[in-house]
Design a protein around this motif. Structure first.
Motif, PDB file in Angstrom:
ATOM      1  N   HIS A 189      -4.066  16.306  -4.323  1.00  0.00           N
ATOM      2  CA  HIS A 189      -3.377  15.031  -4.169  1.00  0.00           C
ATOM      3  C   HIS A 189      -3.750  14.507  -2.786  1.00  0.00           C
ATOM      4  N   THR A 218      -3.503  11.065   0.023  1.00  0.00           N
ATOM      5  CA  THR A 218      -2.829   9.797   0.351  1.00  0.00           C
ATOM      6  C   THR A 218      -3.603   9.074   1.445  1.00  0.00           C
ATOM      7  N   SER A 219      -3.389   7.777   1.546  1.00  0.00           N
ATOM      8  CA  SER A 219      -4.154   6.957   2.488  1.00  0.00           C
ATOM      9  C   SER A 219      -3.805   7.232   3.952  1.00  0.00           C
ATOM     10  N   ASP A 220      -2.774   8.045   4.219  1.00  0.00           N
ATOM     11  CA  ASP A 220      -2.510   8.421   5.613  1.00  0.00           C
ATOM     12  C   ASP A 220      -3.389   9.606   6.029  1.00  0.00           C
ATOM     13  N   ALA A 252      -7.158   3.820  -0.059  1.00  0.00           N
ATOM     14  CA  ALA A 252      -6.530   3.840  -1.377  1.00  0.00           C
ATOM     15  C   ALA A 252      -7.584   3.630  -2.460  1.00  0.00           C
ATOM     16  N   VAL A 260      -7.295   8.740  -4.053  1.00  0.00           N
ATOM     17  CA  VAL A 260      -6.299   8.524  -3.007  1.00  0.00           C
ATOM     18  C   VAL A 260      -5.241   7.586  -3.562  1.00  0.00           C
ATOM     19  N   ALA A 261      -3.996   8.016  -3.475  1.00  0.00           N
ATOM     20  CA  ALA A 261      -2.882   7.229  -4.009  1.00  0.00           C
ATOM     21  C   ALA A 261      -2.678   5.961  -3.186  1.00  0.00           C
ATOM     22  N   THR A 262      -2.353   4.883  -3.877  1.00  0.00           N
ATOM     23  CA  THR A 262      -2.012   3.635  -3.199  1.00  0.00           C
ATOM     24  C   THR A 262      -0.556   3.714  -2.750  1.00  0.00           C
ATOM     25  N   GLU A 312       1.716   3.631  -5.733  1.00  0.00           N
ATOM     26  CA  GLU A 312       1.759   4.888  -6.457  1.00  0.00           C
ATOM     27  C   GLU A 312       2.606   5.919  -5.704  1.00  0.00           C
ATOM     28  N   ARG A 313       2.495   5.939  -4.381  1.00  0.00           N
ATOM     29  CA  ARG A 313       3.304   6.879  -3.592  1.00  0.00           C
ATOM     30  C   ARG A 313       4.785   6.541  -3.724  1.00  0.00           C
TER      31      ARG A 313
END
Length: 166
Positions: free
Chosen positions: A52, A54-56, A134, A156-158, A161-162
């Motif tokens: 998983h 994420t964009s961070d 993302a 990568v989740a937007t 989505e998060r």
């Protein structure tokens, strides 16, 4: 007398042919036995790993199935949209170039290096290494002693989505 000497040639031919067949069968048996012995010493390869991202910059890997892994024997290769990160994580670590902060779980050098089923390992990719935008495709390959044990891919989740996942 000529009939007796002529009868020996087919018998000798049959004996030679039988010897060739036995020799060929022995060679095949030795080869198969050696291959089987090699397969027995080769360590079992896991693994089912979920990813998983994420964009961070956070990348989380959850070990789903397989024998326990010592992460000190792992090589982790991360690629974003097919391009490998400039700096790859050498696990376990704390404060490595290209990564923000310390990783979580067995990837952290201060914890138990054994990665077991159900355990999550996290790391945070620094912007200086690459951006996890993302929608980007992240591929993680895990190798143990040069043998690939897992390949996992995620997007990568937007932010939307998060938010839905929380």
């Amino acid at each position: 007398m000529p009939q007796t000497s002529r009868g020996v040639a087919p018998v000798v031919g049959a004996v030679v042919l039988l010897a060739c067949c036995v020799g060929a069968a022995s060679a095949v048996a030795v080869t198969v036995t050696d291959a089987g012995a090699t397969a027995l010493v080769t360590p079992a390869t896991p693994s089912v790993v979920d990813a998983h991202a994420t964009s961070d910059g956070t990348l989380a890997l959850t070990y789903r199935a397989g024998p326990a892994l010592d992460v000190r024997d792992l090589r982790v290769v991360v690629a974003v949209d097919g391009t490998p990160l400039r700096q790859q994580p050498t696990v376990p670590f704390v404060g490595a170039p290209g990564f923000d902060g310390a990783p979580g779980g067995p990837f952290n050098a201060a914890t138990d290096p054994t990665w077991t089923v159900g355990e999550r390992a996290t790391l945070r990719v620094a912007e200086t290494n690459t951006a996890l935008d993302a929608g980007a495709r992240v591929t993680v390959r895990l190798y143990r002693n040069g043998t690939r044990v897992a390949v996992v891919e995620t997007r990568v989740a937007t932010a939307r989505e998060r938010a839905r996942a929380s």
